[in-house]
Design a protein around this motif. Structure first.
Motif, PDB file in Angstrom:
ATOM      1  N   ASP A 168       0.832  -1.205   0.000  1.00 50.57           N
ATOM      2  CA  ASP A 168       0.000   0.000   0.000  1.00 50.57           C
ATOM      3  C   ASP A 168       0.873   1.265   0.000  1.00 50.57           C
ATOM      4  O   ASP A 168       0.607   2.211  -0.746  1.00 50.57           O
ATOM      5  CB  ASP A 168      -0.937   0.008   1.205  1.00 50.57           C
ATOM      6  CG  ASP A 168      -1.917   1.168   1.123  1.00 50.57           C
ATOM      7  OD1 ASP A 168      -2.658   1.239   0.127  1.00 50.57           O
ATOM      8  OD2 ASP A 168      -1.913   2.024   2.027  1.00 50.57           O
ATOM      9  N   HIS A 187       1.070   4.303  -2.878  1.00 50.21           N
ATOM     10  CA  HIS A 187       0.969   5.752  -2.664  1.00 50.21           C
ATOM     11  C   HIS A 187       2.229   6.472  -3.145  1.00 50.21           C
ATOM     12  O   HIS A 187       2.162   7.599  -3.603  1.00 50.21           O
ATOM     13  CB  HIS A 187       0.731   6.060  -1.183  1.00 50.21           C
ATOM     14  CG  HIS A 187      -0.628   5.630  -0.703  1.00 50.21           C
ATOM     15  ND1 HIS A 187      -1.782   6.229  -1.137  1.00 50.21           N
ATOM     16  CD2 HIS A 187      -1.012   4.656   0.161  1.00 50.21           C
ATOM     17  CE1 HIS A 187      -2.830   5.638  -0.552  1.00 50.21           C
ATOM     18  NE2 HIS A 187      -2.373   4.677   0.228  1.00 50.21           N
ATOM     19  N   HIS A 246      -6.381   5.427  -3.485  1.00 48.99           N
ATOM     20  CA  HIS A 246      -7.490   4.490  -3.639  1.00 48.99           C
ATOM     21  C   HIS A 246      -8.631   5.055  -2.815  1.00 48.99           C
ATOM     22  O   HIS A 246      -8.440   6.006  -2.059  1.00 48.99           O
ATOM     23  CB  HIS A 246      -7.088   3.102  -3.145  1.00 48.99           C
ATOM     24  CG  HIS A 246      -6.504   3.115  -1.769  1.00 48.99           C
ATOM     25  ND1 HIS A 246      -7.272   3.111  -0.629  1.00 48.99           N
ATOM     26  CD2 HIS A 246      -5.218   3.204  -1.355  1.00 48.99           C
ATOM     27  CE1 HIS A 246      -6.480   3.167   0.427  1.00 48.99           C
ATOM     28  NE2 HIS A 246      -5.230   3.226   0.026  1.00 48.99           N
TER      29      HIS A 246
HETATM   30 ZN   LIG Z   1      -3.511   3.296   1.218  1.00 48.45          ZN
END
Ligand SMILES: [Zn+2]
Ligand SMILES: [Zn+2]
Length: 416
Positions: A296, A300, A355
């Motif tokens: 994740d 980003h 997201h």
């Molecule tokens: Zn995230």
């Protein structure tokens, strides 16, 4: 005929107002019908279909596994289908281990819940209901769970139900993202929670001995609580593991750079702790959850599918390989149910790397499961709030009547 149209024309003229009203009403009705159809198609795709196991089915499931290991990979979406991940492929493939047939069921088109935010989805996965029910939706939800806010207790997590129904049961949860431990999983004396923090990484790096390739007495205090026990070297029983891990990660970092200063090491510690705790005490925990966060972060920092994102997935795959090897050596593969799941994907890079919306790459999620009662192949429709019923069923635990998630079709042999 001519007369007929003439008359009709006159009639329409006479009733002009009425005609306009009728036309507007008809138009609005058609619009409403179309909207309702689209909305229900959209919503129904997010309603789980599958089994609610009967008491007999739960009784048959109970005792099949000594433990369920859940590998939560934040933000990877469907990317396991697009990367070179040999260890994931090994863990989630059909095989015979010491005479036991183990099967795997894998989908890359599971569905994340809207909004595709971590807190919303992990809470749905643990508590079996959609975000509007568990209560975390929009408004700084990630921070709220990090700060310890709890989900609506009307919808208990599978962890709580397991502990309620198994008075001797114990659960381990090790997280790189603390939201799951601090807010999503309820507090209970029989849950051991650790959050992997940067401080421990610095300690590890400072104390690392390149000759012996160990950092004894260091990778220990991950627990935030005051009772955290320093100097218990839970890693001692897996020789050389710290050194190999350090070499691998530092090489990766040299080659590709960081997504985040210490996120790779924190994930490695999370995995190491789960391996060490479960391999050293194979009968202690019946549920072992881990939360890995580097994919994740890479999403980003670099964006979905970019080299930095690919590398993060490959590093997670390396960690999966470490677990598989350790379990294989310890003879624990046969009585473990492995699950890999994720909360959401990432938007295609271009604009803001993030997201939360409803694009295909944000919504599509990987769900993989392997064990001796799993049906080989691809499961029926999987939606994130199905995780709770799946884990509960696998352990013979009765789920909550109010859960919206179900056990997907075609996932377990004993459910037909
Ligand atoms: Zn995230
Ligand atoms: Zn997330």
């Amino acid at each position: 005929m001519k007369n007929f149209f003439k008359k009709l024309g006159e009639k329409i003229k006479a009733n002009k107002k009425k005609t306009v009203v009728i036309s507007v009403v008809a138009f609005v009705t058609v619009c409403v019908v179309i909207t309702v159809c689209c909305l229900s198609a959209f919503l129904f795709n997010r309603f789980a279909t599958g089994y609610v196991p009967t008491d007999e089915q739960l009784a048959a499931a109970k005792g099949q596994y000594k433990r369920v290991v859940i590998i939560g990979v934040d933000g990877v979406g469907d990317f396991f289908s697009k990367s070179y991940t040999p260890n994931f492929d090994t863990m989630f493939s059909d095989k015979v281990v010491n005479g036991t047939q183990i099967n795997a069921s894998v989908t890359y088109t599971g569905t994340a819940l809207y909004p595709t935010i971590s807190c919303e989805n992990w809470t749905s996965m643990f508590h079996g209901v959609r975000p509007v029910y568990h209560g975390f939706i929009f408004r700084d939800t990630n921070q709220r769970v990090e700060n310890g806010e709890q989900a609506n207790e009307e919808y208990p997590s599978f962890v709580k139900l397991f502990l309620d129904q198994n008075p001797e049961g114990k659960v381990l949860s090790v997280c790189t993202w603390r939201g799951v431990n601090n807010g999503i999983i309820e507090e209970n004396d029989r849950i051991t929670k650790y959050n992997s923090y940067p401080n421990d990484i610095y300690q590890f790096l400072e104390n690392y001995d390149p000759v012996t390739k160990t950092a004894a007495n260091v990778m220990t205090v991950v627990d935030e609580s005051e009772e955290a026990t320093a100097n218990t070297t839970i890693y001692d029983n897996i020789p050389g593991i710290e050194g190999e891990l350090y070499d691998y990660i530092s090489n990766q970092v040299k080659m590709y750079g960081y997504a985040d200063e210490t996120i790779e090491m924190r994930d490695a510690m999370t995995m190491q702790r789960v391996i060490a705790e479960t391999v050293n005490n194979p009968d202690k925990y019946q549920i072992a959850y881990m939360h890995l966060d580097q994919v994740d972060h890479a999403g980003h920092s670099f964006g979905y599918g970019k080299p930095g994102y690919v590398n993060a997935v490959s590093r997670v795959d390396m960690l999966i390989g470490r677990m598989y090897a350790a379990y294989e050596t310890a003879g624990m593969l046969e009585d473990t149910l492995f699950i890999l799941c994720t909360d959401h994907g990432h938007r295609l890079p271009g604009g803001h790397k993030n997201h939360g919306k409803n694009t295909k790459l944000e919504v599509n999620v990987t769900f993989a499961i392997a064990g001796k009662t799993v049906k080989s192949g691809t499961p029926g429709k999987f939606i994130n709030d199905d995780l709770a019923p799946i884990v509960a069923y696998a352990l013979g635990v009765k789920g909550c009547d109010k859960w919206q998630g179900k056990v997907p079709y075609n996932m377990f042999t004993l459910l037909g």
